[in-house]
Design a protein around this motif. Sequence first.
Motif: not given
Ligand code: ZN
Length: 247
Positions: A78, A82-83, A165, A221
């Motif tokens: 996504h 942070d990804h 997530d 995570h």
């Molecule tokens: Zn995340």
Amino acid sequence: MKITLLGTGDAIGTPKIGCKCPACLDALRGGRSRRTRFSVLLESDDDEGRVLVDTSPDLRWQLLKKDISHVDGVVWTHAHYDHYAGFGDFHRVQSHVDVYALKNTMDYILNYLYFLNPVRHDVCAYESFEIAGMQFTMFLVNHPTTETSGVVVTNGRKKLVITSDTNLDIPEKSLELMKDADLLLADAIMPPGYNIPKHMNAEEAVALANRVGAKDLRLTHLAHLYPPHEIALKKWPLGHDMMEIVL
Ligand SMILES: [Zn+2]
Ligand SMILES: [Zn+2]
Ligand SMILES: [Zn+2]
């Protein structure tokens, strides 16, 4: 396949800047509470290929630690910072990287990374594709309000499921696909007692693992709100940075 949890932290990472909680103090001392942001490395059985699931803002340090300078593909779950944000550093090491994601996710990330030129592969949820001898299937999860997909990875013998997530309210069609994983890597951003609508807590992640019949579970995570890693580990199956699991 070999799985390396390159980064097991949430978007903030542990230590959180300026925080002096027990987990952050353990992290500052170099303990396993230290967590970089999320990415997972997958290596095929015969070492013929490597795939990154998500490209953490900390990717540079993660790949330096693993001494890796080439991958056969990047899968993005996504379009949260942070990804994907570490991809820019990596693209200067290896150009024309093959990248895979759902269309809206891809549009957003490649707009942000407009100065790069990876090889774009738009994929559809619930349709399989192959990278380096491993089969990937993206499935929709529930991470309001961003289009987000989990990933099933198989090598013909073993099955890995990464939730990405998500909260616990995952579509039925996806739950079906997640069944009987040899390993489930689940978002469990906080210990029980915390509820945030975009993620699962540890209790919910364990409930999900039971529901889909996962044979093994690692939580990832993770925020700094857990007790220090070695203490938290007595209660919950937490992953840690650079943990390796062979399926
Ligand atoms: Zn995340
Ligand atoms: Zn803290
Ligand atoms: Zn996210």
